[in-house]
Write a protein that holds these residues in place. Sequence first.
Motif, PDB file in Angstrom:
ATOM      1  N   ALA A  95     -46.942 -48.696  10.349  1.00 19.06           N
ATOM      2  CA  ALA A  95     -45.605 -48.310  10.777  1.00 19.06           C
ATOM      3  C   ALA A  95     -44.869 -47.630   9.636  1.00 19.06           C
ATOM      4  N   SER A  96     -43.882 -46.830   9.999  1.00 18.87           N
ATOM      5  CA  SER A  96     -43.072 -46.182   8.970  1.00 18.87           C
ATOM      6  C   SER A  96     -41.603 -46.181   9.381  1.00 18.87           C
ATOM      7  N   ARG A  97     -40.750 -46.020   8.412  1.00 20.32           N
ATOM      8  CA  ARG A  97     -39.309 -45.958   8.637  1.00 20.32           C
ATOM      9  C   ARG A  97     -38.768 -44.780   7.838  1.00 20.32           C
ATOM     10  N   SER A  98     -37.601 -44.320   8.204  1.00 15.58           N
ATOM     11  CA  SER A  98     -37.036 -43.130   7.567  1.00 15.58           C
ATOM     12  C   SER A  98     -36.224 -43.450   6.335  1.00 15.58           C
ATOM     13  N   THR A  99     -36.008 -44.716   6.060  1.00 12.02           N
ATOM     14  CA  THR A  99     -35.190 -45.102   4.917  1.00 12.02           C
ATOM     15  C   THR A  99     -35.956 -46.090   4.041  1.00 12.02           C
ATOM     16  N   PRO A 100     -35.514 -46.246   2.806  1.00 13.71           N
ATOM     17  CA  PRO A 100     -36.176 -47.197   1.902  1.00 13.71           C
ATOM     18  C   PRO A 100     -35.952 -48.631   2.366  1.00 13.71           C
ATOM     19  N   GLY A 101     -36.625 -49.530   1.729  1.00  9.82           N
ATOM     20  CA  GLY A 101     -36.432 -50.932   2.060  1.00  9.82           C
ATOM     21  C   GLY A 101     -37.698 -51.512   2.621  1.00  9.82           C
ATOM     22  N   LEU A 102     -38.206 -52.530   1.993  1.00 10.67           N
ATOM     23  CA  LEU A 102     -39.467 -53.150   2.417  1.00 10.67           C
ATOM     24  C   LEU A 102     -39.144 -54.212   3.464  1.00 10.67           C
ATOM     25  N   VAL A 103     -38.865 -53.735   4.648  1.00 14.12           N
ATOM     26  CA  VAL A 103     -38.482 -54.590   5.760  1.00 14.12           C
ATOM     27  C   VAL A 103     -39.695 -55.328   6.297  1.00 14.12           C
ATOM     28  N   VAL A 104     -39.513 -56.602   6.654  1.00 20.81           N
ATOM     29  CA  VAL A 104     -40.642 -57.411   7.094  1.00 20.81           C
ATOM     30  C   VAL A 104     -40.629 -57.677   8.593  1.00 20.81           C
ATOM     31  N   THR A 105     -39.694 -57.114   9.305  1.00 20.24           N
ATOM     32  CA  THR A 105     -39.643 -57.309  10.759  1.00 20.24           C
ATOM     33  C   THR A 105     -40.036 -56.020  11.469  1.00 20.24           C
ATOM     34  N   PRO A 106     -40.738 -56.115  12.595  1.00 23.19           N
ATOM     35  CA  PRO A 106     -41.155 -54.914  13.326  1.00 23.19           C
ATOM     36  C   PRO A 106     -39.961 -54.044  13.739  1.00 23.19           C
ATOM     37  N   GLU A 107     -38.832 -54.675  13.997  1.00 20.64           N
ATOM     38  CA  GLU A 107     -37.671 -53.927  14.446  1.00 20.64           C
ATOM     39  C   GLU A 107     -37.161 -52.947  13.386  1.00 20.64           C
ATOM     40  N   GLY A 108     -37.574 -53.159  12.159  1.00 19.57           N
ATOM     41  CA  GLY A 108     -37.110 -52.291  11.090  1.00 19.57           C
ATOM     42  C   GLY A 108     -37.870 -50.993  10.952  1.00 19.57           C
ATOM     43  N   TYR A 109     -38.883 -50.803  11.789  1.00 18.45           N
ATOM     44  CA  TYR A 109     -39.714 -49.619  11.710  1.00 18.45           C
ATOM     45  C   TYR A 109     -39.620 -48.824  12.999  1.00 18.45           C
ATOM     46  N   ARG A 110     -39.501 -47.528  12.851  1.00 16.32           N
ATOM     47  CA  ARG A 110     -39.290 -46.675  14.022  1.00 16.32           C
ATOM     48  C   ARG A 110     -40.581 -46.085  14.550  1.00 16.32           C
ATOM     49  N   TYR A 111     -41.496 -45.791  13.663  1.00 17.21           N
ATOM     50  CA  TYR A 111     -42.717 -45.095  14.065  1.00 17.21           C
ATOM     51  C   TYR A 111     -43.928 -46.028  13.915  1.00 17.21           C
ATOM     52  N   TRP A 112     -44.810 -45.958  14.897  1.00 18.27           N
ATOM     53  CA  TRP A 112     -45.960 -46.854  14.926  1.00 18.27           C
ATOM     54  C   TRP A 112     -47.234 -46.091  15.252  1.00 18.27           C
ATOM     55  N   GLY A 113     -48.311 -46.520  14.639  1.00 18.99           N
ATOM     56  CA  GLY A 113     -49.621 -46.004  14.998  1.00 18.99           C
ATOM     57  C   GLY A 113     -50.266 -46.907  16.036  1.00 18.99           C
TER      58      GLY A 113
END
Length: 122
Positions: A95-113
Motif C-alpha cells: 500500500a502507499s499514501r501520498s503523505t509522510p508518516g509510517l501509519v500502521v492502520t489500513p485506513e491510512g493508505y489510499r492505494y493498494w496492490g
Amino acid sequence: VQLQASGGGLVQAGGSLRLSCAASGRTFSSGAMGWFRQAPGKEREFVAAITWGGLTTRYADSVKGRSTISRDVKNTMYLQMNSLKPEDTAAYYCASRSTPGLVVTPEGYRYWGQGTQVTVSS
C-alpha cells in the motif's frame, strides 16, 4: 498510482521469501509505503512501513527481527522475510499514501496492490 505485488509462494517453516511491490503511474515524492497481511477470517494487519527516502522504517512486533523492508529509486518496495513461521501464512498486500508518516492502520493508505499469497508449512 498502481501497485503490483509479487513474490509470494509456499515455503517451509524457517525458510525465506522476498516480496516485491512495483509502483507505477503518479507516484508521490513524499509518500510512505507499507505492507499489510490478512489471514482467512482475520482483519488486515500491519506488517511494515517505510518512508519515501527509505531512511525510516517501522515493523510490527510479530515480524521485527525477521523481516526487512526496503525500497529502491525505481519505486519498487521489498519485504525480505526470514525465519518464516506457519503463523505468517496470509495474503500480503502493499500500500502507499501520498503523505509522510509510517501509519500502521489500513485506513491510512489510499492505494493498494493485489495480494500475494504466502503459505508457510510446518
